[in-house]
Enzyme design. Structure first.
Site, PDB file in Angstrom:
ATOM      1  N   LYS A 161      69.665  54.674 -48.183  1.00 31.80           N
ATOM      2  CA  LYS A 161      68.128  54.168 -48.222  1.00 31.80           C
ATOM      3  C   LYS A 161      67.989  53.318 -49.418  1.00 31.80           C
ATOM      4  O   LYS A 161      68.765  53.199 -50.233  1.00 31.80           O
ATOM      5  CB  LYS A 161      67.189  55.465 -48.342  1.00 31.80           C
ATOM      6  N   ARG A 167      68.420  64.655 -36.855  1.00 32.35           N
ATOM      7  CA  ARG A 167      68.782  65.051 -35.325  1.00 32.35           C
ATOM      8  C   ARG A 167      69.994  65.807 -35.290  1.00 32.35           C
ATOM      9  O   ARG A 167      70.458  66.560 -34.367  1.00 32.35           O
ATOM     10  CB  ARG A 167      68.866  63.942 -34.579  1.00 32.35           C
TER      11      ARG A 167
HETATM   12  N1  BES Z   1      63.722  61.457 -43.049  1.00 32.02           N
HETATM   13  C1  BES Z   1      64.019  60.142 -42.270  1.00 32.02           C
HETATM   14  C2  BES Z   1      62.518  59.885 -41.543  1.00 32.02           C
HETATM   15  C3  BES Z   1      61.536  59.775 -42.388  1.00 32.02           C
HETATM   16  C4  BES Z   1      60.956  58.146 -42.838  1.00 32.02           C
HETATM   17  C5  BES Z   1      60.558  60.602 -42.950  1.00 32.02           C
HETATM   18  C6  BES Z   1      59.866  58.177 -43.737  1.00 32.02           C
HETATM   19  C7  BES Z   1      59.401  60.388 -43.446  1.00 32.02           C
HETATM   20  C8  BES Z   1      59.024  59.634 -43.789  1.00 32.02           C
HETATM   21  C9  BES Z   1      65.116  60.177 -41.338  1.00 32.02           C
HETATM   22  O1  BES Z   1      66.016  60.990 -41.435  1.00 32.02           O
HETATM   23  C10 BES Z   1      65.565  58.736 -41.112  1.00 32.02           C
HETATM   24  O2  BES Z   1      66.010  58.282 -42.239  1.00 32.02           O
HETATM   25  N2  BES Z   1      65.418  58.165 -40.045  1.00 32.02           N
HETATM   26  C11 BES Z   1      65.917  56.895 -39.734  1.00 32.02           C
HETATM   27  C12 BES Z   1      66.540  56.970 -38.396  1.00 32.02           C
HETATM   28  C13 BES Z   1      67.163  55.615 -37.989  1.00 32.02           C
HETATM   29  C14 BES Z   1      68.474  55.427 -39.223  1.00 32.02           C
HETATM   30  C15 BES Z   1      67.985  55.639 -36.689  1.00 32.02           C
HETATM   31  C16 BES Z   1      64.660  55.801 -39.878  1.00 32.02           C
HETATM   32  O3  BES Z   1      63.665  56.448 -39.379  1.00 32.02           O
HETATM   33  O4  BES Z   1      64.700  54.798 -40.387  1.00 32.02           O
HETATM   34 ZN    ZN Z   2      67.625  60.026 -42.782  1.00 32.61          ZN
END
Ligand code: BES
Ligand code: ZN
Ligand code: ZN
Length: 480
Positions: free
Chosen positions: A261, A335
């Site tokens: 991230k 997931r």
């Molecule tokens: N934990 C994150 C989602 C999230 C984002 C929760 C902001 C709370 C606040 C999740 O694990 C994630 O990173 N999801 C990705 C999925 C993508 C790579 C398909 C996302 O939402 O960008």
């Molecule tokens: Zn994530």
């Protein structure tokens, strides 16, 4: 930090009360005999509108008027909000009294209104002070609510158990990821289980391997912290066939793994176990509330880090139910751990499975911070979730799960891949989870990425962990 305020019902104002609070509807403000200087209050802008509060004097000392807005628009949310406003305004007083009976009349959803108001007080008094060297906790220690009867007593009892669960979930979310490791979370879960009549089973690394939880192990591979899998169980005194499974995403910190991230994106990722926190918070209240339904909680715990042997994009993991997953983005890790947990929950054949997860940024983009996305396969279950949402003010909005989008998850090398296309990310995440729920079990998925963590306060929510889902789930289980 746990709120240790005592709230009780009394029939008259206790002599030691330092502040007497009179809740009042805007339409009775004119005519009410209040023993205060009304023209002055009015000229300072007080009209008894919803959320307004003013501290003044009456002939016997300090007194506050707490606005409730128009009486015909009165509802639980307004009472909850009023309680929150009061807890924040009165935090300099040790003992206060509230003339609740003057605004809650017989047959007027007494239990619900008392519950909402007391929840507002106990949730509104919450602050996460644990890590401050000079915490300034609320001085409030005793709140006497003037009122009586079985319904008000019940409402108050429920508020106490419910708010304790909410504040526990908030504490867990607010605790930094380096402190609340999977092992630390599991220890807290054991302690909570012991205190609140739940049985607990904790799987360590070897047991997780033996349980073939390839999703959880795959996410954990980049971490120096061991994973844990917590299973909690509540059995009501009177045996029952009704059995609900709750599954909570427990990523104690989400750095994204090798699909790392940004610094900004990572800054709030201690919140990525909010689903797990909501499950534990909910389960902590079941015995107190003596709900007649059997409930099992499933909580997969790991952080998502970038160690030298972290799962690489392109790696294939095998989930507990035997399906294989090509991991093309290691940041779509929630997931993967949920897949194992949903498979395991399905094996117990409960009447319904509900999962809660801070799953996708896409859901936040779609719905903002005040709504969780609701998805699922069973219209009756979805309706029950919506009803609980309306009754608690924890907002849900349903998103579809179109089978036509399922093709986005087709993988060249495995049964599915863990990401879909550029759009509809909350939905493709939901479709991914659906692969791991037994087809004949009603299932609902709540994407709580938006409401789990507040960058700024909203409604009755403080900044930081909100405890979203606890009140909703408790109401759902109660109604079930
Ligand atoms: N934990 C994150 C989602 C999230 C984002 C929760 C902001 C709370 C606040 C999740 O694990 C994630 O990173 N999801 C990705 C999925 C993508 C790579 C398909 C996302 O939402 O960008
Ligand atoms: Zn994530
Ligand atoms: Zn995550």
């Amino acid at each position: 930090m746990t709120v240790s305020i005592e709230i009780k019902l009394t029939t008259k104002k206790p002599a030691r009360s330092e502040l007497h609070v009179v809740p009042i509807y805007s339409d009775s403000f004119e005519s009410a005999d209040l023993d205060v200087d009304k023209p002055t209050l009015r000229s300072s802008g007080f009209e008894a509108e919803e959320g307004q509060i003013i501290i003044t004097q009456n002939s016997s000392g300090p007194c506050a008027l707490l606005g409730l807005g128009k009486s015909e628009e009165s509802n639980n949310d307004i009472f909850r909000k009023a309680g929150t406003v009061l807890a924040k305004t009165a935090k300099g007083f040790k003992q206060i009294s509230v003339d609740l009976a003057s605004v809650i009349h017989h047959g007027d959803s007494e239990a619900d209104k008392t519950q909402s108001f007391a929840e507002g007080l106990l949730m509104g008094a919450y602050a996460f002070n644990e890590l401050k060297s000079d915490p300034k906790p609320t001085k409030l220690s005793l709140i006497s609510l003037i009122g009586s009867g079985r319904k008000m007593t019940n409402g108050l009892q429920r508020a106490i158990s419910t708010s304790r669960g909410v504040n526990l979930a908030r504490d867990l979310v607010n605790t930094p990821g380096g402190k609340l490791t999977p092992i630390a979370f599991a220890r807290i879960a054991s302690k909570v289980a012991k205190e609140h009549g739940l049985t607990v089973k904790i799987l360590g690394l070897q047991e997780i391997k033996r349980a073939r939880m390839g999703g959880l192990l795959g996410v954990n591979r980049g971490s120096t912290q061991q994973p844990r899998f917590v299973q909690l169980s509540y059995r009501p005194k009177k045996s029952t066939r009704n059995h609900i499974a709750l599954v909570g995403k427990g990523i104690t910190f989400d750095a994204g793994g090798l699909s790392i991230k940004t610094a900004q994106g990572m800054s709030t990722m201690k919140c990525d176990m909010a689903g797990a926190a909501a499950v534990l918070g909910t389960m902590s209240a079941l015995e107190d509330l003596s709900f007649p339904t059997r409930v099992t909680g499933y909580i997969p715990l790991t952080d998502n880090m970038l160690g030298g042997d972290a799962t690489r994009p392109g790696d294939v993991l095998k989930i507990r139910n035997g399906k294989t997953v090509e991991v093309l983005n290691t940041d779509a890790e929630g997931r993967l751990v949920l897949a194992d947990a949903l498979s395991l929950a399905s094996e117990a054949k409960p009447n319904a499975i509900i999962d809660l997860a801070t799953l996708t940024g896409a859901c936040m983009v779609a719905l903002g911070s005040e709504y969780a996305g609701l998805m699922g396969t069973d219209s009756e279950l979805i309706e029950k979730m919506k009803k609980a949402s309306e009754e608690t003010g924890e907002n849900l909005w349903q998103l579809p799960l179109p089978t036509s989008y399922r093709a986005q998850l087709d993988s060249d090398v495995a049964d599915v891949k863990n990401i879909g296309g550029s759009y509809g990310g909350a939905i493709t995440a939901g479709l991914f989870l659906k692969e791991f729920v037994a087809e004949d079990i009603p299932w609902a998925h709540l994407d709580i990425a938006g409401p789990a963590f507040a960058d700024a306060p909203w409604g009755i929510q403080p900044k930081g962990g909100t405890g979203f889902g606890v009140r909703l789930l408790l109401r759902f289980i109660e109604n079930y």
